[in-house]
Each structure stands twice: as C-alpha cells, then as structure tokens.
Design a protein around this motif. Structure first.
Motif, PDB file in Angstrom:
ATOM      1  N   ASP A 196       0.859  -1.146   0.114  1.00  0.00           N
ATOM      2  CA  ASP A 196       0.106  -0.041   0.120  1.00  0.00           C
ATOM      3  C   ASP A 196       0.854   1.131   0.003  1.00  0.00           C
ATOM      4  O   ASP A 196       0.575   2.152  -0.596  1.00  0.00           O
ATOM      5  CB  ASP A 196      -1.047  -0.097   1.232  1.00  0.00           C
ATOM      6  N   ALA A 197       1.828   1.074   0.713  1.00  0.00           N
ATOM      7  CA  ALA A 197       2.792   2.437   0.857  1.00  0.00           C
ATOM      8  C   ALA A 197       3.464   2.773  -0.433  1.00  0.00           C
ATOM      9  O   ALA A 197       3.666   3.888  -0.860  1.00  0.00           O
ATOM     10  CB  ALA A 197       3.763   2.234   2.064  1.00  0.00           C
ATOM     11  N   LEU A 198       3.916   1.568  -1.111  1.00  0.00           N
ATOM     12  CA  LEU A 198       4.559   1.704  -2.175  1.00  0.00           C
ATOM     13  C   LEU A 198       3.629   2.154  -3.518  1.00  0.00           C
ATOM     14  O   LEU A 198       4.034   3.079  -4.246  1.00  0.00           O
ATOM     15  CB  LEU A 198       5.168   0.258  -2.734  1.00  0.00           C
ATOM     16  N   ARG A 199       2.432   1.901  -3.292  1.00  0.00           N
ATOM     17  CA  ARG A 199       1.384   2.297  -4.450  1.00  0.00           C
ATOM     18  C   ARG A 199       1.191   3.787  -4.173  1.00  0.00           C
ATOM     19  O   ARG A 199       1.123   4.395  -5.041  1.00  0.00           O
ATOM     20  CB  ARG A 199       0.107   1.383  -4.069  1.00  0.00           C
ATOM     21  N   GLN A 200       0.992   4.126  -2.826  1.00  0.00           N
ATOM     22  CA  GLN A 200       0.865   5.658  -2.439  1.00  0.00           C
ATOM     23  C   GLN A 200       2.076   6.423  -3.094  1.00  0.00           C
ATOM     24  O   GLN A 200       1.681   7.441  -3.748  1.00  0.00           O
ATOM     25  CB  GLN A 200       0.751   5.632  -1.059  1.00  0.00           C
ATOM     26  N   ALA A 201       3.447   5.826  -2.811  1.00  0.00           N
ATOM     27  CA  ALA A 201       4.509   6.678  -3.361  1.00  0.00           C
ATOM     28  C   ALA A 201       4.535   6.764  -4.739  1.00  0.00           C
ATOM     29  O   ALA A 201       4.857   7.849  -5.492  1.00  0.00           O
ATOM     30  CB  ALA A 201       5.731   5.982  -2.707  1.00  0.00           C
ATOM     31  N   LEU A 202       4.221   5.468  -5.480  1.00  0.00           N
ATOM     32  CA  LEU A 202       3.866   5.478  -7.098  1.00  0.00           C
ATOM     33  C   LEU A 202       2.875   6.639  -7.561  1.00  0.00           C
ATOM     34  O   LEU A 202       3.367   7.428  -8.397  1.00  0.00           O
ATOM     35  CB  LEU A 202       3.748   4.060  -7.423  1.00  0.00           C
ATOM     36  N   ALA A 203       1.651   6.561  -6.959  1.00  0.00           N
ATOM     37  CA  ALA A 203       0.838   7.429  -7.467  1.00  0.00           C
ATOM     38  C   ALA A 203       1.197   9.040  -7.101  1.00  0.00           C
ATOM     39  O   ALA A 203       0.691   9.665  -7.905  1.00  0.00           O
ATOM     40  CB  ALA A 203      -0.422   6.970  -6.473  1.00  0.00           C
ATOM     41  N   ALA A 204       1.946   9.323  -6.024  1.00  0.00           N
ATOM     42  CA  ALA A 204       2.342  10.413  -5.832  1.00  0.00           C
ATOM     43  C   ALA A 204       3.272  10.954  -6.725  1.00  0.00           C
ATOM     44  O   ALA A 204       3.706  12.240  -6.882  1.00  0.00           O
ATOM     45  CB  ALA A 204       2.685  10.588  -4.178  1.00  0.00           C
ATOM     46  N   GLY A 205       4.282  10.149  -7.082  1.00  0.00           N
ATOM     47  CA  GLY A 205       5.250  10.357  -8.007  1.00  0.00           C
ATOM     48  C   GLY A 205       6.605  11.048  -7.380  1.00  0.00           C
ATOM     49  O   GLY A 205       7.380  11.651  -7.677  1.00  0.00           O
ATOM     50  N   VAL A 206       6.723  10.400  -6.000  1.00  0.00           N
ATOM     51  CA  VAL A 206       7.906  10.573  -5.267  1.00  0.00           C
ATOM     52  C   VAL A 206       9.093   9.645  -5.383  1.00  0.00           C
ATOM     53  O   VAL A 206       8.717   8.761  -6.145  1.00  0.00           O
ATOM     54  CB  VAL A 206       7.822  10.731  -3.901  1.00  0.00           C
ATOM     55  N   LEU A 207      10.201  10.089  -5.203  1.00  0.00           N
ATOM     56  CA  LEU A 207      11.293   9.116  -5.530  1.00  0.00           C
ATOM     57  C   LEU A 207      11.443   8.011  -4.061  1.00  0.00           C
ATOM     58  O   LEU A 207      11.218   8.301  -3.016  1.00  0.00           O
ATOM     59  CB  LEU A 207      12.956   9.944  -5.279  1.00  0.00           C
ATOM     60  N   LEU A 208      11.606   6.875  -4.640  1.00  0.00           N
ATOM     61  CA  LEU A 208      11.343   5.701  -3.713  1.00  0.00           C
ATOM     62  C   LEU A 208      12.839   5.258  -3.330  1.00  0.00           C
ATOM     63  O   LEU A 208      13.609   4.750  -4.131  1.00  0.00           O
ATOM     64  CB  LEU A 208      10.639   4.725  -4.229  1.00  0.00           C
ATOM     65  N   ASN A 209      13.263   5.535  -2.141  1.00  0.00           N
ATOM     66  CA  ASN A 209      14.699   5.005  -1.679  1.00  0.00           C
ATOM     67  C   ASN A 209      14.425   3.536  -1.468  1.00  0.00           C
ATOM     68  O   ASN A 209      13.902   3.143  -0.253  1.00  0.00           O
ATOM     69  CB  ASN A 209      15.127   5.785  -0.493  1.00  0.00           C
ATOM     70  N   ALA A 210      14.857   2.447  -2.293  1.00  0.00           N
ATOM     71  CA  ALA A 210      14.453   1.170  -2.398  1.00  0.00           C
ATOM     72  C   ALA A 210      15.592   0.515  -1.382  1.00  0.00           C
ATOM     73  O   ALA A 210      16.758   0.916  -1.375  1.00  0.00           O
ATOM     74  CB  ALA A 210      14.467   0.394  -3.594  1.00  0.00           C
TER      75      ALA A 210
ATOM     76  N   ILE B 218      11.728  -3.348  -5.010  1.00  0.00           N
ATOM     77  CA  ILE B 218      11.859  -3.094  -6.290  1.00  0.00           C
ATOM     78  C   ILE B 218      10.801  -4.087  -7.148  1.00  0.00           C
ATOM     79  O   ILE B 218      10.096  -3.354  -7.995  1.00  0.00           O
ATOM     80  CB  ILE B 218      13.280  -3.219  -6.856  1.00  0.00           C
ATOM     81  N   ASP B 219      10.721  -5.263  -6.857  1.00  0.00           N
ATOM     82  CA  ASP B 219       9.913  -6.413  -7.808  1.00  0.00           C
ATOM     83  C   ASP B 219       8.406  -5.671  -7.486  1.00  0.00           C
ATOM     84  O   ASP B 219       7.767  -5.358  -8.347  1.00  0.00           O
ATOM     85  CB  ASP B 219       9.984  -7.617  -7.021  1.00  0.00           C
ATOM     86  N   THR B 220       8.017  -5.480  -6.269  1.00  0.00           N
ATOM     87  CA  THR B 220       6.730  -4.867  -5.924  1.00  0.00           C
ATOM     88  C   THR B 220       6.322  -3.601  -6.879  1.00  0.00           C
ATOM     89  O   THR B 220       5.230  -3.525  -7.478  1.00  0.00           O
ATOM     90  CB  THR B 220       6.263  -4.741  -4.613  1.00  0.00           C
ATOM     91  N   LEU B 221       7.320  -2.650  -6.773  1.00  0.00           N
ATOM     92  CA  LEU B 221       7.155  -1.424  -7.273  1.00  0.00           C
ATOM     93  C   LEU B 221       6.972  -1.669  -8.886  1.00  0.00           C
ATOM     94  O   LEU B 221       6.224  -0.958  -9.671  1.00  0.00           O
ATOM     95  CB  LEU B 221       8.289  -0.501  -7.067  1.00  0.00           C
ATOM     96  N   ALA B 222       7.824  -2.629  -9.262  1.00  0.00           N
ATOM     97  CA  ALA B 222       7.825  -2.654 -10.993  1.00  0.00           C
ATOM     98  C   ALA B 222       6.391  -3.443 -11.469  1.00  0.00           C
ATOM     99  O   ALA B 222       5.647  -2.952 -12.378  1.00  0.00           O
ATOM    100  CB  ALA B 222       8.964  -3.557 -11.170  1.00  0.00           C
ATOM    101  N   ARG B 223       5.895  -4.187 -10.668  1.00  0.00           N
ATOM    102  CA  ARG B 223       4.593  -4.830 -10.771  1.00  0.00           C
ATOM    103  C   ARG B 223       3.344  -3.673 -10.778  1.00  0.00           C
ATOM    104  O   ARG B 223       2.451  -3.453 -11.586  1.00  0.00           O
ATOM    105  CB  ARG B 223       4.302  -5.849  -9.771  1.00  0.00           C
TER     106      ARG B 223
END
Ligand SMILES: *Cc1c(COP(=O)(O)O)cnc(C)c1O
Length: 412
Positions: free
Chosen positions: A120-134, A140-145
């Motif tokens: 959920d947190a990764l989806r929120q970060a992706l939706a917001a368009g912020v830089l994710l410090n993996a 990484i795999d979840t974010l790519a999916r």
C-alpha cells in the motif's frame, strides 16, 4: 587543592529571556501557556529554525541540496514552514508522505525511505510520483509490478547499507548487518534488476548514523560514503542524478557535549562535489537533516503541581512527563540516563539554589524528567522547561500511556 570540573550543558543561548522569563520567539512562557490553554505544551521557535537554516545555507557549497528528514518532527505546521525553505523532504512512512504533500512540497522533491514498505505504501508513493529509496529487492519487484499495472512511472534510488561503520555516531544505522538499505555487495545485482525491469533510476542514498557531534568523523563518513557510491555508480543503468549522503549532524543534549562545528564539514563537501562531478557531470549531493534543523528550536514546558520532599531530597512533581517526552526521561535509546538541559522558565535570572529531581505524574519510576539537577528554588505553579525538544519529542513518545491528556504543540 584539586577541583574536578563537572561537565555542564551547552548554553541554551538560542533563546533569550526578559524579566526572568524565558522567551520563545519573543513571547514569555507564561503567555505561551495561556495561548496553549493548558500545560504541558511543546513550542517550536520559527526564528531559531530560520537562523539554523540560514547559517547552513551560508556554508554549504553549490551542488549540495539541503533536505529535511521529517521523522524528527512531523508537525504539519512545521512541515509547511520547512517546505519552502529546504530543497527536499525525506519521509519515512506513507503518513509522513501525506504531510509532505499537504505541506505543498512538490513530489519531485520528496523521497521516501524506510525498511519494510508495504505494498500500500509503495502504491501511494508511486501514485504521488515521489522518489522511492528502495531498501530491498522485494520493494523493487513490487514497485515494478505496480508500475506495470497502473502505467505510472516509478522513480527509484537505492539505499545502500555501507561496508563500513561510522565512528562516534550516537546511533548507527549502517555498516555490518542492518535491516536498513541493501548491503553494498548486493547492490550491483539489484541495479541490473532495476535496469531489466525498466524502472527510472535516479541515484543512491546512504544513511550511516545519527546524532554525531564530531566534525572529523562526519567528514570521514561523507568521504567514504561518496567513494562507495561512485564505485557503485559504474553498475547503474544510467548516470545517477542525486547522491544522498545522509546526515547525522547532532545537537548537544547532555553535560559535556558541545555544538557541532559545521563549517569544516560543509567545506569538505565542496571537495566532494568536485570529485563527484569529475565522473558524473551535473550530479547533485544531498544532506538530509532532522534534529540539527529543528531540535534546538523546541521546548517542552510543564508546570509544577507539587513540591514534594522525601527523606531529604526534593521532588518537583510536574504535570508533564515521559508520556509526552520519552527522550528526556532517558528511555528513547539512551544507554545511560543523563539529563536534558532544563530550567525554571519563570526564574531564568535566579542562580541554581538546590539539587532537585523533576518527575512526572505517572506511577512509574521511569517518569523522571531531570535527576538531581541544580535549579532555583521552585514550587507549585512554576514552569519547568526542557530544552532541545524540537525533535523526537511529541511524536516519539507514548502519548496514551496512563491516559493523561496530550500536550499542545505550537509553532511560534
Ligand atoms: C532518522 C533519519 C534521519 C534523521 O536523523 P537526525 O538524527 O534527526 O538528523 C535522516 N535520514 C534517515 C534515513 C533517517 O532514518
């Protein structure tokens, strides 16, 4: 005759007083208490933060961004205040991410670090368009999916767990076996994975530790962090745009500690920018600071309910305690309990007259705000102020413990 010099607290000269009363951005503490409506309260002085930011800006070389690590103090009004004054905001949870977005920080200037980011947190970060410090291959795999599913481009940096330890840091968060970041030796493989998945790679993040008061050790840490990142950059899918070297700048909490001399640390960063740009033209460095920016600007103020002598020792029993200020009670990661700087806020012009202990209203011996400190004689109705309380105070305390009311927070 030999005299042993007892270590003293650094002078709390970021504040002034008038008529014997401590002023927070010009306002006497008794007036602040009336504004707050009740004690205890936290007050954060804008002018002290502004001064700290100004000093730092004056010393930092071009090419070094100044970020605020919101974890130190996520009060929304303070986040708004910081938003226009720093180059970036580093958040450590989806909750902090929302505060940063609400504060008006552009998503391009927000980065999100922290171990164990949920889907959920990764989806929120992706939706917001912020830089994710993996911090792991799973992230990484979840974010790519998620990026595939939504079509939203992912922006990633890799948080590296360095292959060295920081000397003299109060709290180590890198080197050795750590849950934070990706072990340096595993980073090349992760970078290949980022490349294969087609994620947008922007840079690296290292965070080696907190609460460091030693300029030489910070310089050493930054130098070693940079050379590690430059080495790793050769395996990156594209040239990194940003190298976040962490921070770790400390503030003096305890007797004998002195303020960090930031001038040499900032001067050394100039050389590091040059070094980084030789191989990576246009790359920016970043410092992410929490307590150094806001910690000294905050006070916690409570009121004495009762002066209680017991077998020759005086306890000042206050209406605030460890439930509001865990760190001052010595229970927030300290190995040995030592006193924060403390004063009687309405007797600033009276020299210490007795050694007393300031305790809170909780029914536990852990509820100790100051142990055997020299204070002017004080009793019911007087104000106790605890300095260095602008970071890891309100938000790092067990506010529900024993069911007392929560303290008000004010940005003054
Ligand atoms: C906690 C933290 C900070 C802030 O630390 P301070 O000691 O308050 O400066 C910065 N970056 C990361 C990654 C952190 O976890």
């Amino acid at each position: 005759m030999t005299t042993t010099q007892t270590p003293r607290h650094a002078p709390m000269d970021q504040f002034t007083s008038a008529g014997g009363e401590l002023l927070v951005n010009g306002i006497p503490v008794s007036r602040l208490a009336a504004m707050a409506g009740s004690t205890p309260f936290y007050a954060y002085d804008r002018s002290v933060v502004e001064r700290r930011l100004g000093e730092l800006r004056g010393l930092l070389p071009p090419g070094v961004q100044l970020h605020y690590a919101m974890k130190a103090n996520p009060m929304p009004a303070l986040a708004c205040f910081m938003a226009s004054r720093v180059d970036g905001m580093d958040v450590a949870s989806a909750g902090e991410l929302r505060i940063a977005l609400d504060a008006g920080v552009a998503p391009s200037r927000i980065s999100f670090a922290g171990p164990g980011k949920s889907e959920d947190a990764l989806r929120q970060a992706l939706a917001a368009g912020v830089l994710l410090n993996a911090e792991s291959g799973r992230e990484i795999d979840t974010l790519a999916r998620l990026s595939d599913e939504t079509g939203w481009p992912a922006r990633v940096a890799v948080r590296v767990n360095p292959d060295f330890e920081l000397r003299a840091a109060g709290m180590r968060m890198g080197g050795g076996a750590k849950p934070f970041g990706v072990d340096a030796e595993q980073v090349p493989a992760l970078l290949r994975r980022i490349s294969a998945l087609g994620l947008g790679f922007e840079g690296f993040h290292v965070y080696a530790g907190s609460q460091n008061l030693n300029a030489d050790s910070l310089i050493d840490m930054q130098r070693r962090s940079l050379s590690l990142l430059l080495r790793l950059a050769s395996d990156a899918p594209c040239a990194p745009r940003l190298l976040n070297l962490g921070g770790g700048f400390g503030i003096p909490y305890f007797p004998g500690e002195r303020r960090l001399d930031v001038a040499p640390v900032c001067a050394a960063l100039g050389g590091l920018v040059d070094e980084a740009r030789r191989g990576l033209p246009g790359v920016e460095l970043a410092l992410e600071l929490g307590r150094y920016l806001v910690g000294e600007a905050g006070v916690y103020v409570c009121r004495i309910i009762e002066r209680k002598p017991s077998r020759g020792h005086v306890f000042l029993v206050a209406d605030g305690g460890m439930h509001h200020h865990l760190a001052a009670s010595g229970n927030f990661g300290q190995v040995i309990r030592r006193n924060y700087p403390v004063a009687i806020a309405n007797r600033m012009d009276v020299p210490p007259g007795e050694a007393v202990s300031v305790v809170g209203p909780l029914c536990t011996p852990l509820d100790l705000l100051a142990d055997k400190v020299g204070l002017p004689a004080a009793g019911a109705g007087d104000f106790v102020v605890i300095f260095q309380s602008g970071a890891y105070g309100h938000s790092a305390s067990p506010l529900g413990f024993l069911g007392h009311p929560e303290p008000v927070q004010m940005l003054v």
